[in-house]
Design an enzyme around this catalytic site. Sequence first.
Site, short mmCIF file in Angstrom:
data_model
loop_
_atom_site.label_atom_id
_atom_site.label_comp_id
_atom_site.label_asym_id
_atom_site.label_seq_id
_atom_site.Cartn_x
_atom_site.Cartn_y
_atom_site.Cartn_z
CG ASP A 1 -10.76 -42.57 10.41
OD1 ASP A 1 -11.30 -42.88 9.32
OD2 ASP A 1 -9.90 -43.28 10.97
CG ASP B 1 -12.26 -48.56 9.17
OD1 ASP B 1 -13.13 -49.22 9.75
OD2 ASP B 1 -12.28 -48.35 7.94
N GLY C 1 -6.32 -45.43 6.36
CA GLY C 1 -6.99 -44.28 5.76
C GLY C 1 -6.97 -44.26 4.25
NE ARG D 1 -13.08 -52.28 -0.60
CZ ARG D 1 -14.38 -52.56 -0.72
NH1 ARG D 1 -14.81 -53.30 -1.72
NH2 ARG D 1 -15.25 -52.08 0.16
CB SER E 1 -14.43 -47.89 5.16
OG SER E 1 -15.11 -49.12 4.99
CG ASN F 1 -17.09 -52.66 3.87
OD1 ASN F 1 -18.00 -53.16 3.21
ND2 ASN F 1 -15.82 -52.88 3.61
C1 BG6 Z 1 -10.10 -46.95 5.77
C2 BG6 Z 1 -9.10 -47.90 6.40
O1 BG6 Z 1 -10.92 -46.43 6.76
O2 BG6 Z 1 -10.87 -47.62 4.79
C3 BG6 Z 1 -8.26 -48.59 5.32
O3 BG6 Z 1 -8.25 -47.17 7.25
C4 BG6 Z 1 -9.19 -49.26 4.30
O4 BG6 Z 1 -7.42 -49.53 5.93
C5 BG6 Z 1 -10.14 -48.21 3.72
O5 BG6 Z 1 -8.42 -49.84 3.25
C6 BG6 Z 1 -11.09 -48.78 2.70
O6 BG6 Z 1 -11.99 -49.65 3.33
P1 BG6 Z 1 -13.05 -50.56 2.60
O7 BG6 Z 1 -13.91 -51.06 3.73
O8 BG6 Z 1 -13.82 -49.67 1.64
O9 BG6 Z 1 -12.30 -51.61 1.89
MG MG Z 2 -8.64 -44.81 10.47
#
Ligand code: BG6
Ligand code: MG
Length: 215
Positions: free
Chosen positions: A9, A11, A46, A49, A116, A118
């Site tokens: 993972d 984040d 995890g 969004r 994520s 991002n």
């Molecule tokens: C996960 C994080 O990796 O990504 C979450 O643990 C987050 O907290 C999720 O909400 C979505 O991320 P993003 O960057 O697409 O908004």
């Molecule tokens: Mg994580």
Amino acid sequence: MNCHAVIFDLDGVLTDTAIYHFHAWKALADKLGIAFTEHDNEQLKGVDRLGSLRWILQQGGLTLSEAEEARLMQQKNAHYLALIDHMTAADLYPGVQPLFAALRQSGIKIGLASASKNAAFVVQRLGIAAQFDYIADANQVVNSKPDPEVFLLAAKGLGVTPEGCIGVEDALAGIEAINRAGMKAIGIGDAKVLSGAIRVYPNVKAIKLEEMLGV
Ligand code: BG6
Ligand code: MG
């Protein structure tokens, strides 16, 4: 086990973005007048969004239109991007580079499975994008963790079976996703929180490779 790949993972495992996600959600919750604590945030680690936004809205008894949800998600993401804008390779957690090197030396593939959208931006900022044999993120899947889809996609992309994979996660939803994918789950964080993991280390630096591979 005969381990062919370790799927990480992002984040909260490889870097401290979990805290920025928390700050950005907290700012939004404050604006909406909804209480949101770090304890609540454990439920959201995890989680994608939209799932995260809906969880917060539900705490406040709010149901919004899709257009309004989209606006709030855009707001949260802009805040999050501003918070991570300064990220560099120095933000990679200690122990990640040596662990990646040891895995590579053992002929074990390295994958990423992130909820994520991002993720590509963050790994590029951390300077580790080229070290992954395959990157699976939220842009490629329909079902978010705890669904196993992103881990299964990573295994497929790596060309290995799920049984030959170890997944490394800091989130409850992520540990469940790994278990549902049929992989071995290693937790990063508090063993009392991550009860579904076979083994829990406080951080990546604390991972003992031989021990982890022996799970
Ligand atoms: C996960 C994080 O990796 O990504 C979450 O643990 C987050 O907290 C999720 O909400 C979505 O991320 P993003 O960057 O697409 O908004
Ligand atoms: Mg994580």
